[in-house]
Design a protein around this motif. Sequence first.
Motif, PDB file in Angstrom:
ATOM      1  N   THR A  96      53.726  37.723  39.697  1.00 39.92           N
ATOM      2  CA  THR A  96      54.689  38.790  39.454  1.00 39.92           C
ATOM      3  C   THR A  96      55.912  38.594  40.343  1.00 39.92           C
TER       4      THR A  96
ATOM      5  N   GLU B  36      50.407  46.692  39.205  1.00 37.36           N
ATOM      6  CA  GLU B  36      51.004  45.894  38.130  1.00 37.36           C
ATOM      7  C   GLU B  36      52.153  46.665  37.500  1.00 37.36           C
TER       8      GLU B  36
ATOM      9  N   TYR C 246      61.881  46.500  38.030  1.00 37.68           N
ATOM     10  CA  TYR C 246      61.655  45.243  37.309  1.00 37.68           C
ATOM     11  C   TYR C 246      62.971  44.712  36.744  1.00 37.68           C
TER      12      TYR C 246
END
Length: 523
Positions: A2, A517, A303
């Motif tokens: 990630t 996550e 993100y």
Amino acid sequence: MTFTSWQYALFLPLVVLLYWPLPRLGRMGLLLIASYFFYGMWDLRFLALLMASTGIDYFCARSLVGARESRLKIIATTLTPFLWLGGCALFGKDHVSISQTSLIVAAVFPLLFVPVHEWIWTRPEESRRRSFMWLSILTNLAVLGFFKYFGFFADSLVSLLGAAGIDPGWTLPNIILPVAISFYTFQSVAYAVDVYKGKVQPAPDLLTFSAYLAFFPQLVAGPIERPAHFMPQFTRAAVWEWDHLHAGLRLLLIGAFKKVFVADNCAIVANYVFNPGATPNAPWALLGIIAFAFQIYGDFSGYTDLARGSARLLGIHLSMNFRFPYLATGPSDFWQRWHITLSSWFRDYVYIPLGGNRSGLARTIINLWITMLLAGLWHGASWTFVLWGGYHAAMQTAYRLIPGLASLEKATSGGKPVLAVCLMFILTLFGWAIFRAQTMPQLGVWLHALTDWTRGEDWTKPALWLLFHIVPLILLQLLTLKPRDEAELTRLPWVARGLVFFLLFAAFVSSVATEQEFIYFQF
């Protein structure tokens, strides 16, 4: 791997250092290798789907402008998914399991695509162009529909038959949802439509298009880029500027702060309240939904900033996806601020083709409902997501039909804008409760909790915990409000900017929450 993992902290600088000395095609090759490696870290098998979409979209788009590729090239490209799966089965580690059905489907794929492709070329020009566009769209949507929605609709049908006293006795397959499929599918659809409409020229070669579709910073969760903005950045070589480094590092830092310090710490409270076995009272229910509102915002906008920062280090500009969504004055304003690339995608490729607002109020409302229900379903194969889409459609309907609400959303003077923002934030929180609930019964538990104001477990400490992790975000947004970019700080003096960066970095590295996550990976 990630964006906030140590592996990515090694991976990204290596790609950047190798990228800039190369010529354009060398860069495309490097980006393709890096992107496939990045995606393959999730699941090697699903690279076959990305390869299949790449081949379909490339050849259909080239055919749309009259460029006919050789049969040998088409066969070799469409055989790639089968060869990849076969290689995974033969040489992959023990945990890479390739089903016989997957190999058969991959082997049949070129046997179906090549004849259909050749047959469409025999049709008249305009019919041929429409056929190639629909071939690209429908194959992409069919793959998305199978992997994301087959199990959902099959389970719903079994439940419906069971309620009618019928036991079909079906054994349903366990279908794993491939990471990123919703995002790159929508980008593929936009590519086919825009090439058909002449808004953009297709990629000049297969390597460029493969790197374009698989570009690792935005592959997994967007932004969903438009071809006219995105494709030219791949067909011409970017020139190195120091601003790429400055802007890239700034975006990476702000994104990491939003994700790790804000979202992951807010998730502690949200997950506690929305635990399937939890029975919260009203204060806890309210804390939980406020926590989730800032968790999902910090998670997804973080993100986006990380994706934008990673791309900027490579000289590529990604679109803004958030613009202070909790300052929205109404539902239409909210969708111009939240997940902007998705909402604009639904506007341009669903709402407007349905007729938009061109055919009167009744038809406009029908088009809104269709669009928002599809947007809800896009987020996940669950009735709670469908309900969430319906809830936002109901809000947009109310704001169109009730004069007081319509004028409130557009108000610009007095205290009305503040009232509009507060009302929309409350309505948004209720929508997030629908979104966060994993099932309808869990949503019912949360709604029932709002009626329970009895003294229960002490909630003051979690409230202070949320304030500690939300207030810094609000202060950051006050600094970036004027330029209308949540990550733009260049108007500040360099001393003040350095202090802000230091505080953001300190907040990021001192976060005690376990890494969560990214929420939108599941979509």
